[in-house]
Motif scaffolding. Sequence first.
Motif, PDB file in Angstrom:
ATOM      1  N   ALA A  53       2.537  -7.562 -15.335  1.00 14.06           N
ATOM      2  CA  ALA A  53       2.423  -8.677 -14.396  1.00 14.06           C
ATOM      3  C   ALA A  53       3.321  -8.464 -13.181  1.00 14.06           C
ATOM      4  O   ALA A  53       2.913  -8.727 -12.039  1.00 14.06           O
ATOM      5  CB  ALA A  53       2.773  -9.987 -15.089  1.00 14.06           C
ATOM      6  N   ASN A  54       4.525  -7.983 -13.415  1.00 11.79           N
ATOM      7  CA  ASN A  54       5.437  -7.729 -12.298  1.00 11.79           C
ATOM      8  C   ASN A  54       4.942  -6.582 -11.427  1.00 11.79           C
ATOM      9  O   ASN A  54       5.118  -6.608 -10.203  1.00 11.79           O
ATOM     10  CB  ASN A  54       6.849  -7.467 -12.812  1.00 11.79           C
ATOM     11  N   LEU A  55       4.316  -5.591 -12.026  1.00 10.78           N
ATOM     12  CA  LEU A  55       3.715  -4.512 -11.226  1.00 10.78           C
ATOM     13  C   LEU A  55       2.614  -5.048 -10.331  1.00 10.78           C
ATOM     14  O   LEU A  55       2.479  -4.642  -9.172  1.00 10.78           O
ATOM     15  CB  LEU A  55       3.152  -3.422 -12.132  1.00 10.78           C
ATOM     16  N   LYS A  56       1.826  -5.995 -10.848  1.00 10.80           N
ATOM     17  CA  LYS A  56       0.755  -6.599 -10.049  1.00 10.80           C
ATOM     18  C   LYS A  56       1.329  -7.349  -8.851  1.00 10.80           C
ATOM     19  O   LYS A  56       0.753  -7.331  -7.761  1.00 10.80           O
ATOM     20  CB  LYS A  56      -0.092  -7.542 -10.899  1.00 10.80           C
ATOM     21  N   VAL A  57       2.456  -8.003  -9.039  1.00  4.53           N
ATOM     22  CA  VAL A  57       3.103  -8.706  -7.923  1.00  4.53           C
ATOM     23  C   VAL A  57       3.503  -7.711  -6.844  1.00  4.53           C
ATOM     24  O   VAL A  57       3.278  -7.933  -5.649  1.00  4.53           O
ATOM     25  CB  VAL A  57       4.334  -9.509  -8.408  1.00  4.53           C
ATOM     26  N   ILE A  58       4.061  -6.590  -7.251  1.00  5.31           N
ATOM     27  CA  ILE A  58       4.471  -5.561  -6.288  1.00  5.31           C
ATOM     28  C   ILE A  58       3.253  -4.987  -5.576  1.00  5.31           C
ATOM     29  O   ILE A  58       3.260  -4.819  -4.345  1.00  5.31           O
ATOM     30  CB  ILE A  58       5.288  -4.455  -6.984  1.00  5.31           C
ATOM     31  N   GLU A  59       2.185  -4.708  -6.312  1.00  6.09           N
ATOM     32  CA  GLU A  59       0.965  -4.180  -5.698  1.00  6.09           C
ATOM     33  C   GLU A  59       0.392  -5.182  -4.691  1.00  6.09           C
ATOM     34  O   GLU A  59      -0.036  -4.809  -3.594  1.00  6.09           O
ATOM     35  CB  GLU A  59      -0.080  -3.870  -6.766  1.00  6.09           C
ATOM     36  N   PHE A  60       0.388  -6.463  -5.063  1.00  9.31           N
ATOM     37  CA  PHE A  60      -0.123  -7.495  -4.165  1.00  9.31           C
ATOM     38  C   PHE A  60       0.714  -7.581  -2.895  1.00  9.31           C
ATOM     39  O   PHE A  60       0.174  -7.676  -1.783  1.00  9.31           O
ATOM     40  CB  PHE A  60      -0.151  -8.850  -4.885  1.00  9.31           C
ATOM     41  N   ALA A  61       2.028  -7.529  -3.046  1.00  8.01           N
ATOM     42  CA  ALA A  61       2.919  -7.587  -1.879  1.00  8.01           C
ATOM     43  C   ALA A  61       2.687  -6.388  -0.962  1.00  8.01           C
ATOM     44  O   ALA A  61       2.662  -6.530   0.268  1.00  8.01           O
ATOM     45  CB  ALA A  61       4.373  -7.642  -2.333  1.00  8.01           C
ATOM     46  N   GLN A  62       2.490  -5.216  -1.545  1.00  7.16           N
ATOM     47  CA  GLN A  62       2.208  -4.029  -0.733  1.00  7.16           C
ATOM     48  C   GLN A  62       0.889  -4.181   0.017  1.00  7.16           C
ATOM     49  O   GLN A  62       0.789  -3.815   1.190  1.00  7.16           O
ATOM     50  CB  GLN A  62       2.178  -2.778  -1.608  1.00  7.16           C
ATOM     51  N   ASP A  63      -0.119  -4.718  -0.651  1.00  2.00           N
ATOM     52  CA  ASP A  63      -1.409  -4.943  -0.001  1.00  2.00           C
ATOM     53  C   ASP A  63      -1.281  -5.934   1.151  1.00  2.00           C
ATOM     54  O   ASP A  63      -1.891  -5.762   2.206  1.00  2.00           O
ATOM     55  CB  ASP A  63      -2.450  -5.451  -1.003  1.00  2.00           C
ATOM     56  N   MET A  64      -0.476  -6.958   0.959  1.00  2.00           N
ATOM     57  CA  MET A  64      -0.263  -7.941   2.039  1.00  2.00           C
ATOM     58  C   MET A  64       0.410  -7.286   3.237  1.00  2.00           C
ATOM     59  O   MET A  64       0.012  -7.507   4.387  1.00  2.00           O
ATOM     60  CB  MET A  64       0.573  -9.113   1.531  1.00  2.00           C
ATOM     61  N   TRP A  65       1.444  -6.477   2.993  1.00  2.00           N
ATOM     62  CA  TRP A  65       2.134  -5.791   4.088  1.00  2.00           C
ATOM     63  C   TRP A  65       1.172  -4.867   4.828  1.00  2.00           C
ATOM     64  O   TRP A  65       1.154  -4.823   6.059  1.00  2.00           O
ATOM     65  CB  TRP A  65       3.319  -4.972   3.578  1.00  2.00           C
ATOM     66  N   ARG A  66       0.376  -4.142   4.065  1.00  2.00           N
ATOM     67  CA  ARG A  66      -0.599  -3.231   4.668  1.00  2.00           C
ATOM     68  C   ARG A  66      -1.580  -4.001   5.548  1.00  2.00           C
ATOM     69  O   ARG A  66      -1.874  -3.605   6.671  1.00  2.00           O
ATOM     70  CB  ARG A  66      -1.340  -2.470   3.563  1.00  2.00           C
ATOM     71  N   SER A  67      -2.053  -5.127   5.063  1.00  2.00           N
ATOM     72  CA  SER A  67      -2.987  -5.961   5.835  1.00  2.00           C
ATOM     73  C   SER A  67      -2.336  -6.492   7.104  1.00  2.00           C
ATOM     74  O   SER A  67      -2.949  -6.506   8.177  1.00  2.00           O
ATOM     75  CB  SER A  67      -3.495  -7.123   4.990  1.00  2.00           C
ATOM     76  N   LEU A  68      -1.097  -6.932   6.988  1.00  2.00           N
ATOM     77  CA  LEU A  68      -0.393  -7.431   8.179  1.00  2.00           C
ATOM     78  C   LEU A  68      -0.205  -6.337   9.227  1.00  2.00           C
ATOM     79  O   LEU A  68      -0.358  -6.567  10.418  1.00  2.00           O
ATOM     80  CB  LEU A  68       0.960  -8.029   7.783  1.00  2.00           C
ATOM     81  N   LEU A  69       0.141  -5.144   8.757  1.00  2.00           N
ATOM     82  CA  LEU A  69       0.306  -4.032   9.690  1.00  2.00           C
ATOM     83  C   LEU A  69      -1.001  -3.665  10.371  1.00  2.00           C
ATOM     84  O   LEU A  69      -1.038  -3.369  11.567  1.00  2.00           O
ATOM     85  CB  LEU A  69       0.895  -2.813   8.973  1.00  2.00           C
ATOM     86  N   GLU A  70      -2.092  -3.713   9.625  1.00  2.00           N
ATOM     87  CA  GLU A  70      -3.397  -3.419  10.205  1.00  2.00           C
ATOM     88  C   GLU A  70      -3.795  -4.448  11.257  1.00  2.00           C
ATOM     89  O   GLU A  70      -4.368  -4.111  12.287  1.00  2.00           O
ATOM     90  CB  GLU A  70      -4.475  -3.343   9.114  1.00  2.00           C
ATOM     91  N   ILE A  71      -3.449  -5.694  11.024  1.00  2.00           N
ATOM     92  CA  ILE A  71      -3.743  -6.756  11.989  1.00  2.00           C
ATOM     93  C   ILE A  71      -2.949  -6.516  13.281  1.00  2.00           C
ATOM     94  O   ILE A  71      -3.467  -6.676  14.383  1.00  2.00           O
ATOM     95  CB  ILE A  71      -3.422  -8.148  11.403  1.00  2.00           C
ATOM     96  N   GLN A  72      -1.689  -6.119  13.154  1.00  2.00           N
ATOM     97  CA  GLN A  72      -0.857  -5.891  14.333  1.00  2.00           C
ATOM     98  C   GLN A  72      -1.319  -4.673  15.119  1.00  2.00           C
ATOM     99  O   GLN A  72      -1.148  -4.611  16.333  1.00  2.00           O
ATOM    100  CB  GLN A  72       0.605  -5.730  13.937  1.00  2.00           C
ATOM    101  N   VAL A  73      -1.894  -3.693  14.455  1.00  2.00           N
ATOM    102  CA  VAL A  73      -2.347  -2.486  15.131  1.00  2.00           C
ATOM    103  C   VAL A  73      -3.555  -2.778  16.007  1.00  2.00           C
ATOM    104  O   VAL A  73      -3.732  -2.184  17.062  1.00  2.00           O
ATOM    105  CB  VAL A  73      -2.671  -1.364  14.091  1.00  2.00           C
ATOM    106  N   ARG A  74      -4.374  -3.702  15.587  1.00  2.00           N
ATOM    107  CA  ARG A  74      -5.592  -4.025  16.340  1.00  2.00           C
ATOM    108  C   ARG A  74      -5.299  -4.657  17.619  1.00  2.00           C
ATOM    109  O   ARG A  74      -4.797  -5.030  18.372  1.00  2.00           O
ATOM    110  CB  ARG A  74      -6.481  -4.964  15.530  1.00  2.00           C
TER     111      ARG A  74
END
Length: 74
Positions: A53-74
């Motif tokens: 469960a804690n690994l899933k939280v970390i994976e989700f947080a990484q996905d959120m950061w990746r999405s935010l970075l992609e939004i800023q790049v556009r």
Amino acid sequence: MDDALNIARGGLAAAETRFARSAQRIVEAPIDESVDLGHEMVEMIQAKHHFSANLKVIEFAQDMWRSLLEIQVR
């Protein structure tokens, strides 16, 4: 975001410790007759689920950061 990662890291460490303690009690079972092997197996399975469960939280947080970075790049 950092709070979620720190909490998840702490959860990973706690689950690892819980698993290791239970494994140690199982190793000592032949010497200590008070060890309940069924209880220890449940402890290990719960620790495994908490770790996952804690690994899933970390994976989700990484996905959120990746999405935010992609939004800023556009």
